[in-house]
Design a protein around this motif. Structure first.
Motif, short mmCIF file in Angstrom:
data_model
loop_
_atom_site.label_atom_id
_atom_site.label_comp_id
_atom_site.label_asym_id
_atom_site.label_seq_id
_atom_site.Cartn_x
_atom_site.Cartn_y
_atom_site.Cartn_z
N ARG A 1 -52.43 12.38 28.51
CA ARG A 1 -51.34 12.28 27.64
C ARG A 1 -50.37 13.56 27.62
NH1 ARG A 1 -52.13 7.87 22.58
NH2 ARG A 1 -52.95 6.28 24.13
N ASN B 1 -48.69 6.34 18.98
CA ASN B 1 -47.84 6.04 19.93
C ASN B 1 -48.13 6.67 21.03
OD1 ASN B 1 -46.69 3.63 18.51
ND2 ASN B 1 -45.77 5.42 17.22
N CYS B 2 -47.85 6.04 22.19
CA CYS B 2 -48.01 6.70 23.61
C CYS B 2 -46.66 7.59 23.98
CB CYS B 2 -48.57 6.02 24.69
SG CYS B 2 -48.52 6.83 26.10
N TYR B 3 -46.71 8.76 23.58
CA TYR B 3 -45.46 9.35 24.18
C TYR B 3 -45.52 10.00 25.78
CZ TYR B 3 -43.61 8.67 19.71
OH TYR B 3 -43.23 8.03 18.42
N ASP B 4 -46.57 9.78 26.30
CA ASP B 4 -47.00 10.41 27.56
C ASP B 4 -46.06 10.27 28.51
OD1 ASP B 4 -49.14 10.99 27.10
OD2 ASP B 4 -50.31 9.53 28.40
N CYS B 5 -45.35 9.26 28.60
CA CYS B 5 -44.56 9.12 29.78
C CYS B 5 -43.28 10.04 29.42
CB CYS B 5 -44.16 7.98 30.08
SG CYS B 5 -45.67 6.89 30.00
N CYS C 1 -42.10 5.87 32.39
CA CYS C 1 -43.05 4.73 31.99
C CYS C 1 -42.86 3.63 33.06
CB CYS C 1 -42.63 4.11 30.67
SG CYS C 1 -43.14 5.18 29.31
N CYS D 1 -44.98 4.67 35.68
CA CYS D 1 -46.08 5.60 35.24
C CYS D 1 -47.61 4.89 35.49
CB CYS D 1 -46.12 5.76 33.77
SG CYS D 1 -47.44 6.63 32.82
N ASP D 2 -48.48 5.69 35.60
CA ASP D 2 -50.00 4.93 36.10
C ASP D 2 -50.92 5.61 34.97
OD1 ASP D 2 -51.61 3.26 37.42
OD2 ASP D 2 -51.95 4.94 38.86
N CYS D 3 -50.53 5.99 33.79
CA CYS D 3 -51.41 6.82 33.04
C CYS D 3 -52.30 5.88 32.31
CB CYS D 3 -50.46 7.54 31.97
SG CYS D 3 -49.51 6.73 30.63
N ASP D 4 -52.09 4.52 32.26
CA ASP D 4 -52.99 3.82 31.72
C ASP D 4 -53.23 3.98 30.27
OD1 ASP D 4 -53.49 2.15 33.93
OD2 ASP D 4 -54.97 3.24 34.61
N CYS E 1 -48.81 1.91 26.83
CA CYS E 1 -47.82 2.52 26.13
C CYS E 1 -47.04 1.60 25.12
CB CYS E 1 -46.34 2.64 27.30
SG CYS E 1 -47.13 3.99 28.39
N ASP E 2 -47.71 0.56 24.82
CA ASP E 2 -47.22 -0.36 23.75
C ASP E 2 -48.28 -0.23 22.50
OD1 ASP E 2 -45.91 -2.40 26.04
OD2 ASP E 2 -44.89 -1.22 24.71
N ASP E 3 -49.10 0.77 22.65
CA ASP E 3 -50.11 0.31 21.49
C ASP E 3 -49.66 1.02 20.01
OD1 ASP E 3 -51.97 3.88 22.31
OD2 ASP E 3 -50.04 3.36 21.88
#
Lengths: 434, 53
Positions: free
Chosen positions: B14, B21-25, B42, B45-48, B51-53
């Motif tokens: 991330r 919350n995933c702000y990874d993207c 997103c 994005c393939d970060c797995d 993103c909706d957690d």
């Protein structure tokens, strides 16, 4: 993260225009730009500090950066040589051919050009006293230079009805990238009278979609506006403006030409000075932004929260009678309840497929992880040490087939290999080579 | 690389770490970020990271 990824460096307060719609904090009728002095030595010292922080991108802004052309060129060269991507925000009117032909321009990634209208009268009104013909001449210079740029139209009630005409005229000049950005609220001199209402923002969005679909132009909105104002059918499409969200104090910050640090250019709160104290002290003061403490309560259950981050907190604060940065953005409607996930493009790998790095690698160590990106691609990604070492290896080998990288068919087919390669391709760290 | 790469140990993490919350993207692509950009997001994005957690 120990420092931002992107910094907006306000290199001068001076501007050749006095646009009433400008978000700049000194934008009021009484300002006299001739009184402002830019301490070039101090700006270069700020640049040194930013290089030391290993930021990835810098945006030179102002005021009007071209009020200080030599300083711009010095900064462009200095940042470029230190592997930092450089963009310039400008009204373009002071641009000269000599400037574009300067050897240092090779370091410039792109320009964001401000143009409130192609209508001569409206242009003059909205810039204070600008001459559209001069602007257009400079725009042609820029287009002919083959440098990357987009033209952005800040939109308020004065030029709302002129979006499509402006885009059409720009297209006739050969311009392909166009932005229409609703005017943000300037906290020190808010223009409520010309600020767009929700329905007017929707009209702007629909105009942009029309410009994309009918004129074939690439379109954008250069501010973070709340996702809930977008019609659902547009929300499900693949527009770049749907990807923008407020990153103030999170991955970005603004630095003024005296070194003062703020979360973004719209924010008047000073969090420290880059020349006068240890950077980590100022950066840590911005933890409030990284913790998203200013997210409105209404946003917490929204399905688009991660894509949105609550619109613009400064505009919201300006609208709030209590001056509350946690207030609702005036363009917020209701939390989104439907899923807005879009279909992902599936990448299929074959053993013979060749891959290579997608450009010059930028990187920064962060405790036990690394940030990596490709220069001029805005694709900074966090990875672990194992993957970082693999990327350094890729840097040495240039181009390679996937089977060669994997070592054998079993590894090629493994979940780990497939996932990493697809992820690097998706993030545009890698590209498929010939 | 000195040793054989172990792809199972490689990770895309991330960008911003550990929030609920995933702000990874996040692509660093904020206001007035100048010109066009080629950022991923997103959508692809393939970060797995969910993103909706």
């Amino acid at each position: 993260m120990k420092a931002p990824i992107t910094v907006q460096l306000e290199i001068t307060e001076k501007c050749n225009f006095q646009c009433p719609h400008c978000y700049h904090l000194d934008n009021d009728e009484d300002r006299c730009f001739l009184n402002f002095q830019t301490d070039k030595k101090r700006v270069m010292e700020i640049a040194k500090k930013l290089v030391g922080l290993k930021i990835f991108n810098v945006i030179l802004t102002g005021g009007e950066p071209f009020m200080e052309k030599e300083l711009v060129l010095d900064l462009v060269e200095y940042f470029g040589k230190n592997n930092i991507s450089v963009s310039i925000n400008t009204n373009l009117v002071l641009l000269t051919k000599d400037f574009l032909q300067d050897y240092r321009m090779v370091y410039v990634k792109s320009f964001l050009v401000s143009c409130p209208s192609c209508d001569k009268k409206l242009y003059k009104t909205m810039t204070g006293n600008g001459n559209y013909d001069v602007f257009e001449k400079k725009l042609i210079f820029l287009k002919d230079s083959k440098l990357r740029f987009s033209v952005n139209m800040v939109v308020n009630r004065k030029n709302l009805s002129d979006i499509r005409n402006t885009a059409k005229h720009l297209l006739s000049l050969g311009i392909k990238k166009f932005g229409a950005t609703p005017m943000a609220l300037n906290l020190l001199c808010p223009d409520f009278e010309n600020f767009l209402q929700q329905q007017e923002v929707i009209q702007l969005i629909q105009d942009l979609v029309w410009i994309h679909d009918e004129l074939g132009m690439s379109v954008d909105i250069f501010e973070a506006i709340p996702k809930c104002i977008f019609p659902v059918d547009i929300l499900k499409r693949d527009f770049h403006f749907l990807k923008r969200k407020c990153q103030a104090g999170v991955t970005t910050m603004a630095v003024s030409n005296n070194g003062d640090i703020r979360p973004c250019t719209h924010n008047i709160d000073n969090y420290g000075n880059i020349l006068e104290e240890e950077f980590s002290l100022s950066w840590n003061r911005m933890n409030d932004w990284r913790k998203r403490v200013y997210l409105p309560d209404e946003c917490q259950d929204c399905k688009a929260l991660n894509l949105c981050a609550g619109g613009c907190r400064i505009t919201a604060k300006g609208f709030s009678s209590l001056n509350d940065p946690k207030a609702k953005d005036p363009w917020m409607t209701e939390p989104i309840v439907c899923e807005i996930k879009k279909s992902q493009e599936q990448i299929v790998l074959s053993p013979e497929m060749c891959v290579e790095l997608n450009g010059i690698i930028q990187h920064r160590k962060e405790e036990d992880t690394y940030l990596v990106g490709i220069k001029n691609k805005n694709n900074v990604t966090r990875i672990n040490e194992e993957l970082f070492n693999f990327i350094l290896y890729l840097q040495k080998v240039d181009k390679s087939s996937l089977i060669k990288l994997a070592g054998d068919v079993h590894t090629f087919k493994s979940l780990g290999f497939q996932k990493i390669i697809k992820s690097l391709l998706s993030k545009k760290i890698l590209k498929i080579g010939g | 690389m000195k040793k054989k790469p172990d792809f199972d140990k490689m990770e895309v993490l991330r960008l911003l770490g550990n929030g609920s919350n995933c702000y990874d993207c996040d692509d660093g692509n904020s206001c007035d970020s100048g010109g066009d950009c080629d950022s991923s997001d997103c959508d692809n994005c393939d970060c797995d990271n969910g993103c909706d957690d």
